[in-house]
Design a protein around this motif. Structure first.
Motif, PDB file in Angstrom:
ATOM      1  N   VAL A  41       4.522   3.844  -7.046  1.00 41.99           N
ATOM      2  CA  VAL A  41       5.430   2.809  -7.534  1.00 41.99           C
ATOM      3  C   VAL A  41       4.651   1.741  -8.288  1.00 41.99           C
ATOM      4  O   VAL A  41       3.589   1.305  -7.840  1.00 41.99           O
ATOM      5  CB  VAL A  41       6.204   2.179  -6.358  1.00 41.99           C
ATOM      6  CG1 VAL A  41       7.066   1.019  -6.838  1.00 41.99           C
ATOM      7  CG2 VAL A  41       7.061   3.230  -5.668  1.00 41.99           C
ATOM      8  N   ARG A  42       5.182   1.315  -9.402  1.00 41.90           N
ATOM      9  CA  ARG A  42       4.566   0.249 -10.200  1.00 41.90           C
ATOM     10  C   ARG A  42       4.876  -1.110  -9.564  1.00 41.90           C
ATOM     11  O   ARG A  42       6.020  -1.527  -9.472  1.00 41.90           O
ATOM     12  CB  ARG A  42       5.120   0.307 -11.623  1.00 41.90           C
ATOM     13  CG  ARG A  42       4.930  -0.944 -12.474  1.00 41.90           C
ATOM     14  CD  ARG A  42       3.628  -0.948 -13.224  1.00 41.90           C
ATOM     15  NE  ARG A  42       3.569  -2.121 -14.086  1.00 41.90           N
ATOM     16  CZ  ARG A  42       4.026  -2.181 -15.339  1.00 41.90           C
ATOM     17  NH1 ARG A  42       4.629  -1.126 -15.872  1.00 41.90           N
ATOM     18  NH2 ARG A  42       3.907  -3.278 -16.053  1.00 41.90           N
ATOM     19  N   ILE A  43       3.853  -1.796  -9.106  1.00 42.13           N
ATOM     20  CA  ILE A  43       3.993  -3.172  -8.623  1.00 42.13           C
ATOM     21  C   ILE A  43       2.796  -3.954  -9.151  1.00 42.13           C
ATOM     22  O   ILE A  43       1.647  -3.571  -8.939  1.00 42.13           O
ATOM     23  CB  ILE A  43       4.094  -3.247  -7.080  1.00 42.13           C
ATOM     24  CG1 ILE A  43       4.186  -4.707  -6.617  1.00 42.13           C
ATOM     25  CG2 ILE A  43       2.978  -2.500  -6.386  1.00 42.13           C
ATOM     26  CD1 ILE A  43       4.570  -4.861  -5.155  1.00 42.13           C
ATOM     27  N   ASP A  44       3.084  -5.029  -9.854  1.00 42.07           N
ATOM     28  CA  ASP A  44       2.034  -5.741 -10.587  1.00 42.07           C
ATOM     29  C   ASP A  44       1.551  -7.016  -9.907  1.00 42.07           C
ATOM     30  O   ASP A  44       0.469  -7.504 -10.236  1.00 42.07           O
ATOM     31  CB  ASP A  44       2.536  -6.099 -11.989  1.00 42.07           C
ATOM     32  CG  ASP A  44       2.901  -4.869 -12.793  1.00 42.07           C
ATOM     33  OD1 ASP A  44       1.986  -4.111 -13.157  1.00 42.07           O
ATOM     34  OD2 ASP A  44       4.098  -4.650 -13.040  1.00 42.07           O
ATOM     35  N   GLY A  45       2.361  -7.567  -9.020  1.00 44.51           N
ATOM     36  CA  GLY A  45       1.937  -8.846  -8.444  1.00 44.51           C
ATOM     37  C   GLY A  45       2.687  -9.174  -7.173  1.00 44.51           C
ATOM     38  O   GLY A  45       3.747  -8.619  -6.875  1.00 44.51           O
ATOM     39  N   ILE A  46       2.097 -10.100  -6.423  1.00 48.06           N
ATOM     40  CA  ILE A  46       2.703 -10.611  -5.201  1.00 48.06           C
ATOM     41  C   ILE A  46       2.847 -12.120  -5.347  1.00 48.06           C
ATOM     42  O   ILE A  46       1.877 -12.822  -5.653  1.00 48.06           O
ATOM     43  CB  ILE A  46       1.849 -10.284  -3.970  1.00 48.06           C
ATOM     44  CG1 ILE A  46       1.800  -8.758  -3.754  1.00 48.06           C
ATOM     45  CG2 ILE A  46       2.396 -10.980  -2.727  1.00 48.06           C
ATOM     46  CD1 ILE A  46       0.887  -8.338  -2.611  1.00 48.06           C
ATOM     47  N   GLY A  47       4.077 -12.595  -5.144  1.00 46.26           N
ATOM     48  CA  GLY A  47       4.336 -14.022  -5.205  1.00 46.26           C
ATOM     49  C   GLY A  47       4.269 -14.638  -3.813  1.00 46.26           C
ATOM     50  O   GLY A  47       4.980 -14.216  -2.907  1.00 46.26           O
TER      51      GLY A  47
ATOM     52  N   LYS B  51       0.830  -1.206   0.000  1.00 46.08           N
ATOM     53  CA  LYS B  51       0.000   0.000   0.000  1.00 46.08           C
ATOM     54  C   LYS B  51       0.865   1.258   0.000  1.00 46.08           C
ATOM     55  O   LYS B  51       0.576   2.231  -0.702  1.00 46.08           O
ATOM     56  CB  LYS B  51      -0.930   0.009   1.214  1.00 46.08           C
ATOM     57  CG  LYS B  51      -2.150  -0.879   1.077  1.00 46.08           C
ATOM     58  CD  LYS B  51      -3.054  -0.731   2.292  1.00 46.08           C
ATOM     59  CE  LYS B  51      -4.338  -1.538   2.128  1.00 46.08           C
ATOM     60  NZ  LYS B  51      -5.225  -1.411   3.320  1.00 46.08           N
ATOM     61  N   LYS B  52       1.928   1.225   0.761  1.00 45.96           N
ATOM     62  CA  LYS B  52       2.828   2.376   0.823  1.00 45.96           C
ATOM     63  C   LYS B  52       3.482   2.614  -0.543  1.00 45.96           C
ATOM     64  O   LYS B  52       3.566   3.755  -1.004  1.00 45.96           O
ATOM     65  CB  LYS B  52       3.893   2.150   1.893  1.00 45.96           C
ATOM     66  CG  LYS B  52       4.825   3.329   2.143  1.00 45.96           C
ATOM     67  CD  LYS B  52       5.715   3.055   3.342  1.00 45.96           C
ATOM     68  CE  LYS B  52       6.579   4.279   3.685  1.00 45.96           C
ATOM     69  NZ  LYS B  52       7.557   4.602   2.655  1.00 45.96           N
ATOM     70  N   LEU B  53       3.924   1.543  -1.179  1.00 43.28           N
ATOM     71  CA  LEU B  53       4.512   1.673  -2.506  1.00 43.28           C
ATOM     72  C   LEU B  53       3.497   2.252  -3.491  1.00 43.28           C
ATOM     73  O   LEU B  53       3.826   3.131  -4.297  1.00 43.28           O
ATOM     74  CB  LEU B  53       5.007   0.316  -2.999  1.00 43.28           C
ATOM     75  CG  LEU B  53       6.209  -0.288  -2.276  1.00 43.28           C
ATOM     76  CD1 LEU B  53       6.463  -1.711  -2.766  1.00 43.28           C
ATOM     77  CD2 LEU B  53       7.460   0.565  -2.476  1.00 43.28           C
ATOM     78  N   GLN B  54       2.281   1.752  -3.432  1.00 40.97           N
ATOM     79  CA  GLN B  54       1.243   2.244  -4.342  1.00 40.97           C
ATOM     80  C   GLN B  54       0.945   3.714  -4.104  1.00 40.97           C
ATOM     81  O   GLN B  54       0.758   4.481  -5.059  1.00 40.97           O
ATOM     82  CB  GLN B  54      -0.024   1.398  -4.178  1.00 40.97           C
ATOM     83  CG  GLN B  54       0.129  -0.032  -4.675  1.00 40.97           C
ATOM     84  CD  GLN B  54      -1.081  -0.901  -4.364  1.00 40.97           C
ATOM     85  OE1 GLN B  54      -1.768  -0.701  -3.353  1.00 40.97           O
ATOM     86  NE2 GLN B  54      -1.358  -1.871  -5.220  1.00 40.97           N
TER      87      GLN B  54
END
Length: 378
Positions: free
Chosen positions: A228-234, A221-224
């Motif tokens: 910041v571009r984040i597309d997925g969580i592994g 959430k902080k990155l968003q």
């Protein structure tokens, strides 16, 4: 009428009937990738022997059964940049070429990780910690050199690996100590600059732990919020017969997907061996001495254990199918049981059976049952 003419006539009639009878269609046995097409990718991690093409039996399985690949070790920083400014792309190049030649979704693993780093990465010529500015510069050079080389070819990157502890706090890695928590944001920004079209992921283990789940959600959430571009969580799925709780695992799928990102099931394997300490998660630095009692299945699995093995895999694949709208990939960590790291971690020299293909590269009976799940209502 002669017997010869009668015999010839009968042969002609039989031949006519055979020709006119529709041939029975031989039903092809579906593969994992075919059965799950349209649901999510089915992937496998490749080791160096396989990437070099020496393990031909395993590579046959990969081509037949999987449509996504990830490198087990060859792209980790100690291997791809063993000396400052000296990059070794021999195996990564072969890995990417194999994926392209076989139409696979190729994931790069991993750009920033506290483990398996080269000795030079965090220190100067005197062995002292480098400055924050120098650490950021080294991160940028490493990420943009590696990602830039495979721009447009590697479709997704595990940008940061295992930065959150099980209690939800930041791991006090050298990246964190020198740069601060900003190292995560910077890593994603550097990767995005190098290839704006590549998907960017955060990857971690023990993701079913409620505290860790909350920590990862807060971090993303902080990155968003910072753009910041984040597309997925592994979600690394190094599971056992009883851990993690599958209901908690599902809660994490739901919590992560609620962030508006893809969820990937990464590093899937199912250990059947007793675990010396349930508190270490998948921490690679953990190590314990060999004891015979901790290695009970050297001569094969009892039927009772195999039943549990199958049911546990089926329960998880049912869960994955239930959430196929948010899960983009399910990747097992290895190809066959011989290759699996579970044979040597956290105790060296044991015999485990964690994957879907046995030591002879044959599909285990559970594979057909996992395929059958796609044909039946859940």
């Amino acid at each position: 009428m002669s017997k010869y003419i009668l015999y010839t006539g009968l042969l002609a009639i039989v031949a006519y009937l055979v020709a006119c009878t529709p041939a029975k269609k031989v039903e092809e046995v579906p593969t994992l990738k075919d059965a799950y097409a349209g649901k999510f990718y089915i992937g496998a991690a490749l080791d160096s022997v396989q990437i070099k093409g020496k393990d031909t039996a395993a590579m046959r399985v990969v081509k037949e059964q999987f449509n996504a690949i990830v490198p087990e070790n060859c792209m980790k920083s100690e291997n791809i940049q063993p000396q400052k400014g000296v990059f070794d792309f021999m195996l990564p190049d072969k890995f990417v070429e194999f994926g392209e030649q076989n139409g696979m979704f190729v994931t790069g693993h991993t750009l920033i990780w506290h483990s398996q780093t080269p000795p030079w990465l965090f220190v100067d010529s005197l062995g002292n910690d480098i400055s924050r500015e120098e650490m950021i510069a080294r991160m940028k050079t490493h990420i943009q050199t590696v990602v830039g080389r495979y721009k447009g070819r590697i479709k997704g990157w595990d940008v940061v690996n295992e930065a959150i502890l099980d209690d939800g706090s930041y791991r006090q890695s050298k990246f964190y100590q020198i740069v601060g928590e900003d190292f995560i944001r910077l890593a994603f920004e550097f990767a995005h600059e190098a290839d704006p079209d590549a998907e960017l992921y955060y990857n971690d283990y023990s993701m079913a732990n409620p505290e860790k789940r909350d920590g990862v959600v807060a971090m993303v959430k902080k990155l968003q919020q910072e753009g910041v571009r984040i597309d997925g969580i592994g979600m690394q799925a190094h599971i056992g017969l009883t851990q993690p709780d599958i209901n908690e695992f599902e809660k994490s799928i739901e919590a992560f997907s609620a962030l508006g990102v893809k969820v990937m099931i990464t590093e899937l394997d199912l250990t059947l061996l007793p675990f010396p300490d349930q508190n270490v998660g998948a921490e690679v630095s953990a190590s314990f001495d060999y004891q015979q009692k901790m290695d009970p299945y050297t001569d094969g699995l009892p039927d009772s254990v195999n039943v549990q093995f199958e049911q546990r895999y089926l329960d998880f694949f049912k869960l994955f199918l239930k959430h196929q709208d948010v899960i983009s990939r399910v990747t097992q960590w290895g190809v066959n049981d011989t290759q699996s790291w579970r044979n040597y971690w956290p105790i060296e020299g044991r015999t485990d059976y964690p994957l879907l293909f046995d030591r002879d590269n044959n599909p285990k009976p559970v594979v057909a049952k996992i395929i059958e799940l796609t044909r039946s209502p859940l």
